[in-house]
Design a protein around this motif. Sequence first.
Motif, PDB file in Angstrom:
ATOM      1  N   ASN A 131       0.849  -1.179   0.000  1.00 44.91           N
ATOM      2  CA  ASN A 131       0.000   0.000   0.000  1.00 44.91           C
ATOM      3  C   ASN A 131       0.894   1.240   0.000  1.00 44.91           C
ATOM      4  N   LEU A 132       0.329   2.368   0.412  1.00 47.03           N
ATOM      5  CA  LEU A 132       1.080   3.625   0.438  1.00 47.03           C
ATOM      6  C   LEU A 132       1.139   4.175   1.855  1.00 47.03           C
ATOM      7  N   LEU A 133       1.109   3.306   2.832  1.00 45.01           N
ATOM      8  CA  LEU A 133       1.095   3.709   4.227  1.00 45.01           C
ATOM      9  C   LEU A 133       2.431   4.335   4.622  1.00 45.01           C
ATOM     10  N   THR A 134       2.361   5.362   5.463  1.00 41.05           N
ATOM     11  CA  THR A 134       3.568   6.084   5.861  1.00 41.05           C
ATOM     12  C   THR A 134       3.954   5.873   7.315  1.00 41.05           C
ATOM     13  N   GLY A 135       3.051   5.394   8.150  1.00 38.61           N
ATOM     14  CA  GLY A 135       3.438   5.197   9.533  1.00 38.61           C
ATOM     15  C   GLY A 135       2.268   4.954  10.445  1.00 38.61           C
ATOM     16  N   PHE A 136       2.560   5.044  11.744  1.00 38.26           N
ATOM     17  CA  PHE A 136       1.568   4.828  12.793  1.00 38.26           C
ATOM     18  C   PHE A 136       1.446   6.090  13.625  1.00 38.26           C
ATOM     19  N   SER A 137       0.295   6.235  14.240  1.00 40.80           N
ATOM     20  CA  SER A 137       0.033   7.469  14.982  1.00 40.80           C
ATOM     21  C   SER A 137       0.653   7.450  16.368  1.00 40.80           C
ATOM     22  N   GLN A 138       1.075   6.278  16.851  1.00 42.81           N
ATOM     23  CA  GLN A 138       1.590   6.191  18.211  1.00 42.81           C
ATOM     24  C   GLN A 138       3.089   5.944  18.204  1.00 42.81           C
ATOM     25  N   HIS A 139       3.799   6.491  19.204  1.00 44.80           N
ATOM     26  CA  HIS A 139       5.237   6.295  19.363  1.00 44.80           C
ATOM     27  C   HIS A 139       5.544   6.156  20.848  1.00 44.80           C
ATOM     28  N   PRO A 140       6.332   5.157  21.268  1.00 39.64           N
ATOM     29  CA  PRO A 140       6.774   4.061  20.412  1.00 39.64           C
ATOM     30  C   PRO A 140       5.600   3.186  20.008  1.00 39.64           C
ATOM     31  N   ILE A 141       5.823   2.359  19.016  1.00 37.50           N
ATOM     32  CA  ILE A 141       4.714   1.649  18.387  1.00 37.50           C
ATOM     33  C   ILE A 141       4.605   0.255  18.994  1.00 37.50           C
ATOM     34  N   PHE A 142       3.731   0.106  19.971  1.00 33.98           N
ATOM     35  CA  PHE A 142       3.425  -1.200  20.530  1.00 33.98           C
ATOM     36  C   PHE A 142       2.079  -1.635  19.962  1.00 33.98           C
ATOM     37  N   LEU A 143       2.097  -2.610  19.082  1.00 31.24           N
ATOM     38  CA  LEU A 143       0.862  -3.021  18.417  1.00 31.24           C
ATOM     39  C   LEU A 143      -0.048  -3.735  19.409  1.00 31.24           C
ATOM     40  N   PRO A 144      -1.372  -3.466  19.352  1.00 29.61           N
ATOM     41  CA  PRO A 144      -2.270  -3.831  20.458  1.00 29.61           C
ATOM     42  C   PRO A 144      -2.908  -5.211  20.347  1.00 29.61           C
ATOM     43  N   TRP A 145      -2.731  -5.932  19.242  1.00 28.78           N
ATOM     44  CA  TRP A 145      -3.509  -7.154  19.025  1.00 28.78           C
ATOM     45  C   TRP A 145      -2.858  -8.327  19.742  1.00 28.78           C
ATOM     46  N   THR A 146      -3.420  -8.736  20.843  1.00 29.00           N
ATOM     47  CA  THR A 146      -2.768  -9.688  21.752  1.00 29.00           C
ATOM     48  C   THR A 146      -2.728 -11.119  21.220  1.00 29.00           C
ATOM     49  N   SER A 147      -3.522 -11.424  20.179  1.00 32.90           N
ATOM     50  CA  SER A 147      -3.519 -12.779  19.608  1.00 32.90           C
ATOM     51  C   SER A 147      -2.856 -12.815  18.238  1.00 32.90           C
ATOM     52  N   LEU A 148      -2.241 -11.723  17.851  1.00 36.30           N
ATOM     53  CA  LEU A 148      -1.687 -11.624  16.500  1.00 36.30           C
ATOM     54  C   LEU A 148      -0.593 -12.663  16.270  1.00 36.30           C
ATOM     55  N   GLN A 149      -0.696 -13.346  15.117  1.00 34.66           N
ATOM     56  CA  GLN A 149       0.306 -14.335  14.765  1.00 34.66           C
ATOM     57  C   GLN A 149       1.036 -13.980  13.472  1.00 34.66           C
ATOM     58  N   VAL A 150       0.355 -13.321  12.539  1.00 33.06           N
ATOM     59  CA  VAL A 150       0.967 -12.924  11.277  1.00 33.06           C
ATOM     60  C   VAL A 150       0.741 -11.441  11.068  1.00 33.06           C
ATOM     61  N   LEU A 151       1.829 -10.693  10.885  1.00 27.63           N
ATOM     62  CA  LEU A 151       1.758  -9.263  10.606  1.00 27.63           C
ATOM     63  C   LEU A 151       2.576  -8.990   9.350  1.00 27.63           C
ATOM     64  N   ASP A 152       1.911  -8.527   8.294  1.00 28.56           N
ATOM     65  CA  ASP A 152       2.576  -8.274   7.020  1.00 28.56           C
ATOM     66  C   ASP A 152       2.413  -6.804   6.651  1.00 28.56           C
TER      67      ASP A 152
END
Length: 982
Positions: free
Chosen positions: A530-551
Amino acid sequence: MGLSSLSLFIFIFTALCSLTHSSPPMCHGDDSSALLQFKQSFFTPVYTCQLKLASWTLELNKSDCCSWDGVECDDNTGRVIGLDLSSSCLFGSINSSSSLFRLVHLQRLNLANNSLFPSSIPPQVRNLSRLTHLNLSFSNFSGEIPLEISQLSQLSSLDLSQDYSLLELKKASLRTLVGNLTHLQELDLSGVYINSTVPNTLAKLSSLTFLSLWGCGLHGEFPIGIFKLSNLRVLNVGANAGLTGYLPNFAWSSSLQKLCLAHTSFSGELPASMGNLSFLTYLSIWDCYFSGSIPSSLGNLTKLTTLRLSYNSFVGNIPHSLGNLLQLSSLKISWTQLTGEVPFRLVNLPQLTFLDLSHNLLSGEIKFENETQLTVIGLNNNNLTGPITFGPMNLTNLRVLDLAVNKIHGQISNSIFNFKNLEFLYLFENYFNGTLEFDEFLKLKHLSELDISGNQLSLLTKETSANATLQKFQVLGFSSCNLSEVPNFIRSQHELKNLNLSNNKIHGQVPEWMWNTSTTSLEVLDLSNNLLTGFSQHPIFLPWTSLQVLDLRSNFLQGSLPIPPVSTLYFFISNNLITGNMPELFCNLSSLIVLDLANNNLSGSLPRCFDNFSASLSVLDLQRNKFQGSIPETWIRGSQLGIINLSQNKFQGQLPRLLAECTMLKVLDLSDNQFNDMFPFWLGDLPNLQVLMLRSNKFNGPMETPQTYFKFPNIHILDISCNDFMGKLPLRLFENWKAKKFEDDEHMLTYIHESSDFQKKRYWFADVAWAAYTYSMVMTNKGNVVFYEKVQEVFTAIDFSSNRFVGEIPESIGNLKGVQLLNLSNNALTGHIPSSLGNLTKLETLDLSQNNLSGEIPQQLTQLIFLEVFSVSHNNLAGPIPQGKQFDTFENSSFEGNPRLCGRTLTRKCENSNEPHSHPSISQESQDSGSPFEFGWKIVAIGYGFGFVVGVIIGQIVIARKYDWLMKTLRIRPLGGRRHRN
């Protein structure tokens, strides 16, 4: 009749009536006592359970054990002859002193579906010598089956089936167990670990009606005589992978109703005589080795309700006769090689509920028109072009519709939106086009999994779609749907497991509201390309506690690395603009399997805590970053590492010797760094190493070493170019060269990759791996630096260029059959070019430039018909350049810097260059043989310069006469006697 006679008749009649209406005998006291003791040996669970033992009491009117639940008595003697305690929630064990074995009159004993663990079957079972029926199935009995069961010669039914191989038959063989049970009608040993062949003894049990040996570890060839048992109704030997056999010609009368050979090694073709099995209702032969076509005679089996033929090598069309199977409810013919169209009558069978024809080569269109009972339709992974039409039918029962990975074109049929009970809809990877309103799918109130990825669709979503009353989806696949932003309705989805928004035009930052979406359920998130540039939070701790695949691959993400949750197994963030160091927090990801950080601007040293996840890590890709420092010795401990790619960084120092413990390693790419070490011969024992890339480092020293180190049994890509290696060419590295196997596997189009078991969960048919990783590399090929986004398994290459190798190229180089790229340029090699290079018939690139080679270019090289790039420039070669085939396509630059070379492509012409150069003979020995026939055809070849007819005539003349005059007349030098002027 006199009075006395009448009186006598009345007396006798009254006596008989009295006998007839007398009460049955009471339960024998010994049996009653034995049953009560048996009851006391079990634990009664606290929770409510339908206990038959509850009625076993001597209180009130329950003192007669013949009235107890599960107890059967003989009408004449009152002895207990039957005991049925199946599914009675019995908890406890039965030992050799159990009172059960005092019930010596027992004929039927059923203890199935209880929890008698840990209990072995006591040998005292032999006391029950009158048993005709013994059922101990699924009661958690364990250990060895006692041979004493074989003494129960009256048995007609024996069921010891289990789930988990708790029971085993080792001391006594299957032959011994059943050899004395000549009255057997039913035998079920499913799940019992037997690990033997199937004895012919079973084929002699003429009364056998039921035989199930499912999952017993059987092997060897299955006795054909068992198929001929005239009374056999059920035969199940499935889940015995080592069991071989074939189906006979069913020329006899058979009672078979159920036949299961699934997951065995049965092979051969299905005989047409299977159509004679007129009683068959169930046929399961999936996951075998059957081949050939599916016989049309199967259409005669009109009682069939289940037909499973998947995972075989069937070819040809689906027989139209299968449309005769009006009772068929379940049809599975997936993962075969069937072609042609799907018969109309087959998909419209009135009783059909489950249809799986996925993973074939089926083509054409499909029409569902008749009223059916279909609940599942699986047609994915075929060549269907469509349209797939549903006519006026009302598929009210349909729950699964899978048309993924086909070639279906046009718009998505509106009739799909009428399937009110649809739960799973997969249309991804087709050629559907047009604009589609997401709100149309909201008509399907039960829909929980929707994937329309990989089409030519434009998906429109409305702001109103964010209404919280929408159904809750678990899978949403919107890849390649021309989206410019994350659909707003997703913010109300709190049960998502898989979300795929890849290959769109989503720009800007990831929306902040996504931090509150499906935080506990999301397992797969794909935002790649895609054309994504970043995340709104810093530092970036992703919130999905069951996440297994992140692409997050191939975006424009900036800033520091986001920190995925500790549940993450696969993390892809390559091809972005990420900067900074790798945080120590990454060491908390102890379950990581794939870590792909390639092609970013990451810098600094690697954390020394990497060993935290080395036990699970399979892929580590850090290529094209700015990492520096040495590789910590401690963190390469994992035996699971399959691919390590550290290329194009600034690593230095020596290689960690612990790499030698990575026995699963397939790829080690360290190219374009600053490593300073000797050649790692100590990697030679790695059994799976296919690719070793050391290009452009500071490796040095000779490559001579004891013979024991030259193993590398599976290496087929080796690049050690641009280093400081010296000595003779290390061709001993390839003494175990196995590239010839790639010659035999030209049909293989797979790429070097590391696959995973993680797949889209709950996908009924779509075998789509989300977490696949494919190795990419950089290599010099055909004179250019080439980036290989994918590397085929069959690609074979050797690059020793730009080192300090000396000496001659040995003739043994011709043993490297299968090699496609060979680069020995820019060394100090001397001697001749070996003629054995002509054996490398798969060669596409051969670079011998920038050496001190001398002599002629061997004529045998004209046999390399796949050669595209050839360079011998800047050597000391002399003589004519071979002509014909590929050599006529090479430019002057391939030969420049060799002042004594001559040929039509060079400014220096060879003497008598107007005559084409004769083609070499098959061997030098045949050249000297003087065979008139052979020479005659050489002259025919020469005669092409004068025309074919003249050539043939000249050939005939030479066969009959000496040819000296002809050689002089045509000014042709004898083969092998060519001279050149200085």
